[in-house]
Design a protein around this motif. Structure first.
Motif, mmCIF file in Angstrom:
data_model
loop_
_atom_site.group_PDB
_atom_site.id
_atom_site.type_symbol
_atom_site.label_atom_id
_atom_site.label_comp_id
_atom_site.label_asym_id
_atom_site.label_seq_id
_atom_site.Cartn_x
_atom_site.Cartn_y
_atom_site.Cartn_z
ATOM 1 N N THR B 122 0.862 -1.179 0.000
ATOM 2 C CA THR B 122 0.000 0.000 0.000
ATOM 3 C C THR B 122 0.898 1.229 0.000
ATOM 4 O O THR B 122 2.112 1.124 0.167
ATOM 5 C CB THR B 122 -0.886 0.052 1.257
ATOM 6 N N ARG B 123 0.306 2.387 -0.160
ATOM 7 C CA ARG B 123 1.079 3.621 -0.186
ATOM 8 C C ARG B 123 1.900 3.816 1.087
ATOM 9 O O ARG B 123 3.058 4.197 1.045
ATOM 10 C CB ARG B 123 0.109 4.796 -0.303
ATOM 11 N N TRP B 124 1.265 3.537 2.228
ATOM 12 C CA TRP B 124 1.955 3.700 3.514
ATOM 13 C C TRP B 124 3.087 2.706 3.667
ATOM 14 O O TRP B 124 4.159 3.041 4.150
ATOM 15 C CB TRP B 124 0.969 3.530 4.674
ATOM 16 N N GLN B 125 2.791 1.441 3.271
ATOM 17 C CA GLN B 125 3.831 0.421 3.388
ATOM 18 C C GLN B 125 5.018 0.787 2.510
ATOM 19 O O GLN B 125 6.172 0.638 2.888
ATOM 20 C CB GLN B 125 3.269 -0.943 2.981
ATOM 21 N N LEU B 127 5.940 3.730 1.702
ATOM 22 C CA LEU B 127 6.638 4.859 2.316
ATOM 23 C C LEU B 127 7.519 4.393 3.467
ATOM 24 O O LEU B 127 8.704 4.720 3.545
ATOM 25 C CB LEU B 127 5.592 5.867 2.808
ATOM 26 N N PHE B 128 6.935 3.596 4.369
ATOM 27 C CA PHE B 128 7.663 3.260 5.593
ATOM 28 C C PHE B 128 8.606 2.080 5.447
ATOM 29 O O PHE B 128 9.592 1.989 6.154
ATOM 30 C CB PHE B 128 6.677 3.023 6.741
#
Lengths: 262, 513
Positions: B122-125, B127-128
């Motif tokens: 996902t976008r967050w995954q 990113l982090f």
């Protein structure tokens, strides 16, 4: 993006009467209104358990065709289906986690150990720790390496070893479908041959459906159960290796196959 | 010089320790905000490419504003003191963080991003798990840059009375105490180097750690430690600031004012039960907004300065206008409580050899030869309307060959060295007695009256009525000669204002020895 999950259509994904992938009048125009089509009215079905090689000159549409399967590229018109369902109806994040994906070059995550690279999707899926450990062990052996590699980092591996880990990573979530975009493009001939043997071995052992992009005709003939020859966004021929070599459908296929034998 | 500095450091270790702690608090809080805002901005503009250019231009622009100017611009909105300093320092810290986060993320091999996307992140995954860890070395180098920069820039915060090691530097310059300047500068530099080394160790550890998990643990551990330090120091600072019974005394940043700040705070401290907090700020223009907004409670001001600079009245102030002055101050919620008994007016002095050469006695004599002489004055005098440099020149028809901005503490050295011929002086300047200069006569009574008095926020007097009586006892406690002597002990003998003030209060019987 839809909400359909792979878990919901699991039965269809293993039903041999439903094609693994279908393209129905699919076209792709990257620059709207330019009239330049990367894919031009493509219609084609890939059955479950096939090892399909996409061949043809660069810019012919091979990668575009492949990336539509996991929704990285959306068709301009037409429908792409996976296990009988429109890709656009899926929750794409979920779909991608169930389709193995391996691309050219050293694209292991450089900041993660081999073990963490292989476990990437399983961790996204928050799988059980013991399960991940067991699975990582199975996978590293499946691609012809051993546990001593698990703690290494990508930059400590040779190009061939990196590709093996890349394959293990793509297989981690036990996908029914594997997409490979010139995975062996950047390694020497000897390593390439052994990697090819390895993927054939895995294919036979798991029965996974594979779509494999290459511009190496020799590789296509060695690995594929079917060849899909593409030129300027159109399918020139989609048939068994024997048929393509022996009965080229168009002058382009004939030129491409010139000098190649099974 | 170095031995002087070391001695000073040990003698006044409490004073420097307090400044050091203030310095750390201001720097750390600013670094924290710059980091959080910078990271968020950096990430946002890396995801939305269109926003990158305008955002980077804005932070770039902030970065190029001279620090003193930025502080000056902020004072009308956020007052003088730590808040303003933190806002300004945060604004400066943004550029390295935003830029490096953006560069770090944009320079990641696109194939790696594609692979992560194709595997269902996902976008967050993304990113982090992918983008930030891979951009970490670049972000870290920007961060280290920003940290050292912020720590040294925090010195400027003293200019607006926010405290920190810059206080020692500013005071040292204005009281001609080079050891003080040296200690302030060296401590600032040491702090910056030490923090940078510490960050280097953290960075190396993070890079060397093999598993993602222990890496994350190191980073989280470090972050928690920093937050704990901020919370601890900030908490103490805040709680002491919140104490209702604290009286905040301030002063301008030249010798006499520093001495008066000490006199006022030690006197009130000894004669009441209130806590006293003493700061110093650049000048009237930075103190007045703080006084009106309640950041400062009292300081010593001069009637003529208040008339022209605070109230913006026209004309030359004379003491018969005091009632008018008091009324105008009262309407701002401020009261002149006690008149200290001495006047510190401006004067003009010329080097003795120049005075003899041209036979100069009065300002009018000086005007006749002014085109051949160089004038040095402090920036406030050179800029001030009403009774400043330009009005003086107009009144007497003076036209100097050139003017130089001089800090009050440096003007006697400069005129003795022959770099200027004429300086503006205060009649209570400590170095005046020993300097090789002649003070000229103001034959047209150009300069207004400048009686020194204590200016207090009315609200403070209302809340603590006993202060009225206590402060009243300061009436006529000083004269020009005494004041000049006190100033001289600081400027020429290198004594510190605190001791000088204490000695005076004891000898005047205002506190017990």
């Amino acid at each position: 993006m839809g909400t359909l999950t792979f878990e919901e259509i699991k039965a269809d994904a293993i039903d041999p009467s439903i094609p693994a992938i279908e393209y129905d009048h699919v076209s792709k125009e990257y620059e709207k209104g330019s009239g330049v089509l990367a894919l031009d009215d493509l219609t084609l079905s890939i059955q479950q358990g096939e090892f399909v090689m996409l061949v043809g000159s660069s810019g012919g549409g091979k990668t575009t065709m492949m990336k539509m399967v996991n929704g990285l590229i959306e068709p301009t018109s037409g429908v792409v289906k996976v296990a009988g369902h429109n890709v656009q109806d899926f929750d794409l994040i979920n779909l991608r986690r169930h389709i193995g994906y391996s691309i050219q070059g050293s694209v292991l995550f450089p900041h993660m150990s081999v073990a963490n690279n292989i476990a990437y999707v399983m961790k996204l899926e928050k799988a059980d720790k013991a399960f991940i450990k067991e699975r990582v062990h199975t996978l590293i052996e499946m691609v012809g390496l051993d546990d001593s590699y698990l703690k290494k980092f990508p930059h400590e591996l040779s190009g061939g070893q990196q590709q093996r880990v890349g394959i293990a990573r793509a297989l981690a979530n036990q996908p029914r479908l594997l997409l490979m975009d010139e995975p062996f493009g950047a390694v020497d001939t000897i390593t390439r041959t052994s990697l090819q043997d390895e993927i054939l071995h895995i294919y036979r052992e798991t029965g996974v459906t594979i779509v494999f992009v290459t511009h190496d005709v020799g590789e296509a003939l060695k690995l594929g159960t079917k060849l899909c020859v593409l030129d300027k966004g159109k399918v020139e021929q989609f048939d068994s290796p024997e048929a393509v070599v022996n009965n080229p459908a168009t002058p382009y296929v004939e030129r491409l196959m010139a000098g190649h034998r099974l | 010089m170095l031995t002087d500095a070391v001695n000073l450091l040990f003698e006044r270790s409490d004073f420097f320790f307090e400044l050091f702690v203030q310095h750390m608090v201001i720097s750390l809080i600013s670094i924290f905000f710059a980091c959080v805002i910078g990271l968020v901005l950096g990430i946002l503009i890396s995801e939305k490419m269109g926003a990158a250019k305008p955002t980077l231009s804005v932070v770039n622009f902030l970065y190029t504003i001279p620090s003193l100017a930025l502080l000056g611009l902020l004072i009308p909105f956020t007052g003088a003191g730590q808040t303003t300093a933190i806002i300004a320092l945060t604004a400066y810290g943004l550029l390295p963080i935003v830029k490096n986060t953006h560069t770090g993320i944009c320079n990641i091999n696109p194939a790696i991003i594609e692979a992560a996307r194709g595997m269902g992140s996902t976008r967050w995954q993304m990113l982090f798990k992918i983008k930030l860890p891979l951009a970490f070395p670049v972000i870290m180098s920007g961060f280290r840059n920003m940290v050292t920069m912020t720590i040294s820039l925090t010195s400027i915060a003293a200019y607006i009375g926010a405290g920190g090691l810059g206080t020692a530097i500013f005071r040292g310059i204005s009281t001609n105490n080079m050891a003080m300047v040296l200690v302030g500068s060296i401590l600032t530099a040491l702090l910056a180097v030490a923090v940078d080394l510490l960050l280097g160790v953290v960075e190396r550890r993070v890079r060397r750690q093999r598993s993602e998990r222990s890496r994350r643990h190191t980073l989280i551990g470090f972050g928690v430690a920093v937050l704990a330090v901020i919370a601890l120091i900030g908490g103490t600072a805040f709680s002491s600031m919140q104490q209702q019974d604290t009286i905040r005394v301030t002063s301008k940043a030249f010798t006499e004012q520093l001495v008066m700040g000490e006199i006022l705070s030690q006197y009130v401290d000894e004669n009441t039960d209130y806590n006293i907090e003493l700061t110093s700020a650049a000048g009237t223009s930075t103190i007045q907004p703080g006084l009106e907004s309640g950041e400062y409670d009292m300081y010593v001001e001069y009637t003529g300065t208040g008339w022209a600079e605070v109230l913006h009245n026209e004309g030359v102030y004379q003491e018969d206008q005091f009632e008018d002055l008091q009324a105008q101050y009262n309407s701002k919620g401020i009261t002149w409580t006690s008149m200290l008994g001495y006047e510190n007016t401006y004067g003009i002095a010329v080097r003795t050899d120049v005075a003899e050469q041209y036979n100069l006695k009065t300002y009018s004599d000086l005007a006749a030869v002014s085109s051949e002489l160089k004038f040095g004055g402090n920036p406030e005098f050179l800029e001030r309307q009403g009774d400043g440099y330009s009005a003086l020149c107009e009144e007497y028809g003076m036209e100097f060959a050139s003017t130089i901005d001089l800090d009050t503490g440096l003007k006697y050295n400069t005129i003795n060295a022959g770099e200027v011929d004429v300086i503006e002086i205060f009649t209570t300047d400590g170095q005046l007695g020993s300097a090789d200069v002649v003070v000229l006569e103001d034959d047209r009574n150009f300069f207004p009256s400048y009686q020194a008095g204590v200016v207090v926020r009315q609200e403070v007097l209302d809340r603590h009525p006993d202060l009225n009586e206590v402060l009243a006892r300061l009436n006529d406690c000083l004269d020009e000669t005494t004041m000049a002597e006190l100033n001289n002990r600081v400027d020429s003998n290198g004594e510190d204002p605190e001791t000088v003030a204490h000695d005076f209060l004891v000898s005047a019987g205002l506190i017990e020895g």
